[in-house]
Design an enzyme around this catalytic site. Structure first.
Site, PDB file in Angstrom:
ATOM      1  N   ARG A  44      -0.425  16.033  10.647  1.00  0.00           N
ATOM      2  CA  ARG A  44      -1.479  15.423   9.814  1.00  0.00           C
ATOM      3  C   ARG A  44      -1.232  15.636   8.320  1.00  0.00           C
ATOM      4  O   ARG A  44      -1.760  14.900   7.487  1.00  0.00           O
ATOM      5  CB  ARG A  44      -2.874  15.941  10.215  1.00  0.00           C
ATOM      6  N   TYR A  98      -6.652 -10.170   3.365  1.00  0.00           N
ATOM      7  CA  TYR A  98      -6.701  -9.915   4.799  1.00  0.00           C
ATOM      8  C   TYR A  98      -8.151  -9.606   5.209  1.00  0.00           C
ATOM      9  O   TYR A  98      -8.854  -8.854   4.513  1.00  0.00           O
ATOM     10  CB  TYR A  98      -5.784  -8.730   5.109  1.00  0.00           C
ATOM     11  N   ASP A 170      -0.755  -5.658  -1.736  1.00  0.00           N
ATOM     12  CA  ASP A 170      -0.490  -5.676  -0.298  1.00  0.00           C
ATOM     13  C   ASP A 170       0.739  -6.572  -0.094  1.00  0.00           C
ATOM     14  O   ASP A 170       0.682  -7.777  -0.321  1.00  0.00           O
ATOM     15  CB  ASP A 170      -1.719  -6.217   0.447  1.00  0.00           C
ATOM     16  N   LYS A 195       3.110  -5.509  11.198  1.00  0.00           N
ATOM     17  CA  LYS A 195       3.619  -6.870  11.093  1.00  0.00           C
ATOM     18  C   LYS A 195       5.151  -6.840  10.960  1.00  0.00           C
ATOM     19  O   LYS A 195       5.795  -6.358  11.848  1.00  0.00           O
ATOM     20  CB  LYS A 195       2.926  -7.589   9.935  1.00  0.00           C
TER      21      LYS A 195
END
Ligand SMILES: *Cc1c(COP(=O)(O)O)cnc(C)c1O
Length: 374
Positions: A44, A98, A170, A195
């Protein structure tokens, strides 16, 4: 520095000193021994060997000092927003973002006392007109979804820099093969690696690429929110990125060919693809992209989206994008359904718009499938 295709294969690979395996070893441990001087390694904390290795590969491709991988694109985006925005701050976004990013803004920002505006178009003037005294961040996405509008990246970067505002882009649709925003002055790049970077419709992942200075607050926020990526998915992501240049170049060629085919088809009334000379953002795209990507949207004359999609055999109606197989969707019934007919009209999204994510198949087979359905 090696050229892009070479970086795709080699950048960040862990040297397997012990066994001399060609590939990066996969470190699945969640417990690492304590070593003198260095802080603890823990998944983490986003500092395991495989996190560092894949992050280094993405930084090399985006031509940024550093990068960090996340468990999803939204984990990357939300972490960046919360890293740089405090209560009372203001941020500027665009139309055509998006859907998940838009939903995040609507649902989470005001709740935490963060203000935001949505610029009315992709133009830099519209973004500039939204700047306030407390504006801390400008967020762009180019090409946009689903109409593939183009934002002038160097102009936004210069505007933000002159006002002391952090600029975020982005880069999911373009990929670092076609466009490298940090090279054009953007401060922070975010990705849905689900993607094109992942590229095989089988992993969920995200990434942030930026300078060492700006990564500090992103990393600190990231380990609190906990959106880290596991070793097995990192292995798949590393493996995928090795072929990113090959895949994206093939996809660029296929998409261009399909856009031209659709453009000349009498049953098609409109084609949206930045590689076409009559696209309103074509010249800007030409200046800032080395390829125009794999997303093509179009409108039909005399057929609705449903009946069209039913007749396809090879191209599947499906959500998501950016993989080996060509898929399509109707934004009015998927990503932009929540807007309602009025909202879609305001965004310029027609009810029968089709958004195509072009894959790596043979373009002739794809065209034959489209021809049958048209
Ligand atoms: C899919 C997508 C996201 C969100 O990524 P997830 O991996 O689904 O969290 C963000 N931006 C763009 C442009 C996307 O296509």
């Amino acid at each position: 520095m090696y050229r892009i295709p070479t970086r795709c294969v080699h950048a960040g690979t862990i040297d397997d000193v012990r066994e001399k395996g060609i590939n990066s070893p996969v470190y699945t441990s969640t417990s690492f021994g304590i070593t003198e001087g260095e802080g603890p390694i823990y998944p983490r904390y986003m500092n395991t060997p495989n996190v560092r290795s894949v992050s280094e590969k993405i930084a090399a491709l985006e031509e940024c000092e550093t990068a960090l991988v996340f468990s999803s694109g939204m984990a990357a985006i939300s972490t960046v927003l919360f890293a740089f925005l405090n209560q009372g701050d203001h941020a500027i976004f665009q139309r055509g973002l998006y859907g998940g990013t838009m939903h995040f803004l609507e649902r989470e920002m005001n709740r935490f006392g963060i203000h935001y505006s949505i610029a009315g178009s992709q133009s830099v003037a519209d973004i500039q007109s939204q700047i306030r005294k407390n504006t801390k961040l400008i967020f762009i996405e180019t090409p946009s979804n689903p109409l593939l509008n183009i934002t002038d990246i160097p102009a936004v970067a210069a505007l933000a820099a002159s006002a002391g505002i952090i600029s975020v882009a982005d880069n999911t649709f373009a990929t670092p093969i076609n466009q490298r925003p940090c090279r054009m002055g953007i401060d922070v790049v975010v990705h849905s690696a689900t993607k094109y970077l992942g590229g095989h419709s089988d992993i969920l992942a995200g990434a942030v690429a930026t300078s060492g200075r700006l990564m500090k607050p992103v990393h600190e926020t990231a380990l609190n929110f906990g959106g880290s990526l596991n070793a097995f998915t990192l292995y798949l992501l590393e493996r995928s990125i090795k072929t990113l240049d090959l895949r994206v170049n093939r996809i660029n060629l296929n998409a261009m060919e399909i856009a031209r085919y659709l453009k000349s088809h009498k049953k098609i009334s409109k084609v949206y693809y930045p590689g076409l000379a009559d696209h309103p953002g074509h010249l800007t795209a030409l200046a800032q992209m080395s390829g125009f990507g794999g997303m093509v949207s179009f409108e039909m004359a005399g057929q609705d989206a449903r009946s069209f999609q039913k007749k396809l055999r090879l191209i599947k109606p499906a959500v998501s994008l950016g993989a080996l197989e060509s898929i399509c969707c109707s934004p009015a019934s998927t990503s932009h359904r929540h807007l309602g007919a009025e909202g879609r009209k305001a965004e310029g999204i027609s009810e029968d718009l089709i958004r195509l994510s072009v894959g790596i198949e043979d373009a002739e087979d794809l065209k034959a499938d489209l021809e049958r359905a048209l």
